[in-house]
Design a protein around this motif. Sequence first.
Motif, PDB file in Angstrom:
ATOM      1  N   HIS A  65       0.857  -1.192   0.000  1.00 54.27           N
ATOM      2  CA  HIS A  65       0.000   0.000   0.000  1.00 54.27           C
ATOM      3  C   HIS A  65       0.888   1.235   0.000  1.00 54.27           C
ATOM      4  CE1 HIS A  65      -3.590   2.340   1.946  1.00 54.27           C
ATOM      5  NE2 HIS A  65      -3.329   2.731   0.713  1.00 54.27           N
ATOM      6  N   GLN A 174      -1.952  -1.384  -4.016  1.00 55.22           N
ATOM      7  CA  GLN A 174      -2.901  -0.323  -3.695  1.00 55.22           C
ATOM      8  C   GLN A 174      -2.159   0.995  -3.597  1.00 55.22           C
ATOM      9  OE1 GLN A 174      -4.996  -0.934  -0.016  1.00 55.22           O
ATOM     10  NE2 GLN A 174      -6.317   0.857  -0.280  1.00 55.22           N
ATOM     11  N   ASP A 211      -8.197   6.414  -4.552  1.00 53.87           N
ATOM     12  CA  ASP A 211      -7.730   5.141  -4.017  1.00 53.87           C
ATOM     13  C   ASP A 211      -7.805   4.128  -5.149  1.00 53.87           C
ATOM     14  OD1 ASP A 211      -6.971   3.780  -1.339  1.00 53.87           O
ATOM     15  OD2 ASP A 211      -8.410   2.388  -2.239  1.00 53.87           O
ATOM     16  N   LEU A 213      -6.805   0.235  -6.743  1.00 54.98           N
ATOM     17  CA  LEU A 213      -6.454  -1.171  -6.555  1.00 54.98           C
ATOM     18  C   LEU A 213      -6.287  -1.761  -7.952  1.00 54.98           C
ATOM     19  CD1 LEU A 213      -6.135  -3.540  -4.512  1.00 54.98           C
ATOM     20  CD2 LEU A 213      -8.578  -3.965  -4.816  1.00 54.98           C
TER      21      LEU A 213
END
Length: 227
Positions: A65, A174, A211, A213
């Motif tokens: 992340h 991520q 965000d 992914l």
Amino acid sequence: MRSYGFLLCLPLMGLPVWAESPAADAEREALEKWFEADTSEPPVVINEGQLDFLATAPAGEALHHHQNKVKITPESLLEGWAHLEQCHDNLDQAAAMQITFRDGYIRDMKITEQRNIGKAWVEGSSLQLSKVGADARICLQASTRALRFQDDGSYALLNGPYMRKFLDGYYPMQVSMQIEYPADLLKVAAVTPAAQAGFTVKQQPGSVGFDALFEGELRTSIQFEAL
């Protein structure tokens, strides 16, 4: 253990890498051409390459992340420099790793937090890591030359490419971005890629972020107009 196949020097945000290979020079040249390209064109011209957004995270895997907070001030609109806070969680285990930035676009870098890393230190425009263990975390602060001034009076913030690559394969990761800006001086004109499953865009006056992914190579562009 997964590692990264080549060294990346990024326009703004750092990405952990493992070792340099013969592909590194070509990759750097491609990044330079992309970064120096005329961004006054609509942001849809950005090539997303082998990008594949994921609606849900793979089960049973702690994803790398990459988290960024950028603060744009009135002074940033004159000088291009902004404040950066960056953290990496769940780094792949490796004997050595580095997080690199484009030369001339980072300064005053310092480590603010680290966990399960044998040693971490700043070296030029890079952050060097050794003995990266399980559940590793590293955070830094710096000033970054974040904004590009455009001929029409607008501003562009380009990021990427973000990737998690081993040999010829890409693995899920991520990326989170939060940008604060003076709402009385700027407004968001466009965010690329467009919001979709696996890429959530968040906006309110004075703040924009996303965000993501995904697997593959992610490049993003946030365009601002002056008020």
